[in-house]
Design a protein around this motif. Sequence first.
Motif, mmCIF file in Angstrom:
data_model
loop_
_atom_site.group_PDB
_atom_site.id
_atom_site.type_symbol
_atom_site.label_atom_id
_atom_site.label_comp_id
_atom_site.label_asym_id
_atom_site.label_seq_id
_atom_site.Cartn_x
_atom_site.Cartn_y
_atom_site.Cartn_z
ATOM 1 N N GLU A 58 -9.603 2.425 7.457
ATOM 2 C CA GLU A 58 -10.595 1.997 6.760
ATOM 3 C C GLU A 58 -10.178 2.018 5.079
ATOM 4 O O GLU A 58 -10.729 0.884 4.402
ATOM 5 C CB GLU A 58 -11.991 2.501 7.063
ATOM 6 N N LEU A 59 -9.931 2.963 4.686
ATOM 7 C CA LEU A 59 -9.373 3.113 3.312
ATOM 8 C C LEU A 59 -8.278 2.145 2.743
ATOM 9 O O LEU A 59 -8.475 1.691 1.692
ATOM 10 C CB LEU A 59 -9.050 4.725 2.764
ATOM 11 N N ALA A 60 -7.359 2.224 3.543
ATOM 12 C CA ALA A 60 -6.257 1.232 3.233
ATOM 13 C C ALA A 60 -6.914 -0.336 3.538
ATOM 14 O O ALA A 60 -6.608 -1.059 2.566
ATOM 15 C CB ALA A 60 -5.351 1.286 4.168
ATOM 16 N N GLY A 61 -7.756 -0.588 4.398
ATOM 17 C CA GLY A 61 -8.255 -2.054 4.412
ATOM 18 C C GLY A 61 -9.252 -2.230 3.111
ATOM 19 O O GLY A 61 -9.088 -3.319 2.684
ATOM 20 N N ARG A 62 -9.810 -1.318 2.716
ATOM 21 C CA ARG A 62 -10.576 -1.387 1.409
ATOM 22 C C ARG A 62 -9.581 -1.488 0.266
ATOM 23 O O ARG A 62 -9.859 -2.615 -0.530
ATOM 24 C CB ARG A 62 -11.350 0.013 1.243
ATOM 25 N N GLY A 63 -8.240 -0.886 0.234
ATOM 26 C CA GLY A 63 -7.571 -1.134 -0.767
ATOM 27 C C GLY A 63 -6.973 -2.822 -0.753
ATOM 28 O O GLY A 63 -6.877 -3.163 -1.754
ATOM 29 N N CYS A 64 -6.764 -3.125 0.483
ATOM 30 C CA CYS A 64 -6.254 -4.607 0.471
ATOM 31 C C CYS A 64 -7.699 -5.744 0.146
ATOM 32 O O CYS A 64 -7.589 -6.562 -0.632
ATOM 33 C CB CYS A 64 -6.133 -4.855 1.788
ATOM 34 N N GLY A 65 -8.873 -5.097 0.509
ATOM 35 C CA GLY A 65 -9.914 -5.984 0.228
ATOM 36 C C GLY A 65 -10.191 -6.286 -1.256
ATOM 37 O O GLY A 65 -10.764 -7.134 -1.749
ATOM 38 N N VAL A 66 -9.751 -5.222 -2.122
ATOM 39 C CA VAL A 66 -10.323 -5.137 -3.436
ATOM 40 C C VAL A 66 -9.465 -6.111 -4.406
ATOM 41 O O VAL A 66 -9.485 -6.480 -5.535
ATOM 42 C CB VAL A 66 -10.566 -3.964 -4.222
ATOM 43 N N LEU A 67 -8.069 -6.413 -3.648
ATOM 44 C CA LEU A 67 -7.080 -7.249 -4.289
ATOM 45 C C LEU A 67 -7.084 -8.617 -3.709
ATOM 46 O O LEU A 67 -7.194 -8.866 -2.604
ATOM 47 C CB LEU A 67 -5.668 -6.694 -4.100
ATOM 48 N N ASP A 68 -6.428 -9.407 -4.465
ATOM 49 C CA ASP A 68 -6.567 -11.095 -4.073
ATOM 50 C C ASP A 68 -5.493 -10.825 -2.975
ATOM 51 O O ASP A 68 -4.382 -10.469 -3.237
ATOM 52 C CB ASP A 68 -6.356 -11.811 -5.131
ATOM 53 N N ARG A 69 -5.672 -11.587 -1.787
ATOM 54 C CA ARG A 69 -4.449 -11.655 -0.932
ATOM 55 C C ARG A 69 -3.301 -12.469 -1.320
ATOM 56 O O ARG A 69 -3.820 -13.737 -1.500
ATOM 57 C CB ARG A 69 -4.965 -12.088 0.799
ATOM 58 N N PRO A 70 -2.233 -11.751 -1.443
ATOM 59 C CA PRO A 70 -1.011 -12.660 -1.916
ATOM 60 C C PRO A 70 -0.557 -13.756 -0.680
ATOM 61 O O PRO A 70 -0.963 -13.439 0.348
ATOM 62 C CB PRO A 70 0.055 -11.575 -1.955
ATOM 63 N N ASP A 71 -0.041 -14.656 -1.436
ATOM 64 C CA ASP A 71 0.607 -15.872 -0.163
ATOM 65 C C ASP A 71 1.583 -15.474 0.288
ATOM 66 O O ASP A 71 2.748 -15.856 -0.172
ATOM 67 C CB ASP A 71 0.764 -17.072 -0.982
ATOM 68 N N ILE A 72 1.315 -14.897 1.570
ATOM 69 C CA ILE A 72 2.577 -14.132 2.335
ATOM 70 C C ILE A 72 2.429 -14.656 3.699
ATOM 71 O O ILE A 72 1.440 -14.437 4.505
ATOM 72 C CB ILE A 72 2.464 -12.703 2.257
ATOM 73 N N THR A 73 3.633 -15.038 4.051
ATOM 74 C CA THR A 73 3.752 -15.524 5.460
ATOM 75 C C THR A 73 3.744 -14.313 6.506
ATOM 76 O O THR A 73 4.135 -13.146 5.985
ATOM 77 C CB THR A 73 4.874 -16.545 5.899
ATOM 78 N N THR A 74 3.322 -14.473 7.658
ATOM 79 C CA THR A 74 3.266 -13.526 8.682
ATOM 80 C C THR A 74 4.423 -12.785 8.957
ATOM 81 O O THR A 74 4.738 -11.602 9.050
ATOM 82 C CB THR A 74 2.868 -14.057 9.998
ATOM 83 N N GLU A 75 5.712 -13.618 8.746
ATOM 84 C CA GLU A 75 7.100 -13.046 9.178
ATOM 85 C C GLU A 75 7.497 -12.198 7.624
ATOM 86 O O GLU A 75 8.404 -11.302 7.666
ATOM 87 C CB GLU A 75 8.308 -14.133 8.983
#
Length: 152
Positions: A58-75
Amino acid sequence: MDAVRLIVTSRRALVGGGDAPDVMAEVWQAQALAQAIGSRLAVAGPPELRGEALGLTELAGRGCGVLDRPDITTEHLRAAQLTELGDARQALLCLGGLLGEVGIALVGLASAADDERTYWQCMEAIDAADESRDRVLDMLRKLADRDEALPA
């Protein structure tokens, strides 16, 4: 790929730095990896770690959520490459180090931020990384307590 190898790859990429968007992308990758490791531990890790591991997720998910998601492909998404945890203690030790480095990188970004939005994203991500690292340290203590309680 196992957790430790992915963490080492993330640490190298984070230290390799680059401009602010590259560092932010690596911070996001690290938090996503912490979330994946927490999730894996919550489902299949040692029983005494499962509650803390869920909290890490949950905490790490929050860490992702506060940042803009980078343009990264699944691979190229390291969290998606996680196939096994390996030794939980070793994975947690390495993850704790990575999260510490994430915090340091974010402090540097916040200090140099030209705009308020970036500054506040960094500040919130610092909090999430610190809380995630605290959760990792709690899990390491639980493993140590378990090992002490085992009969010789």
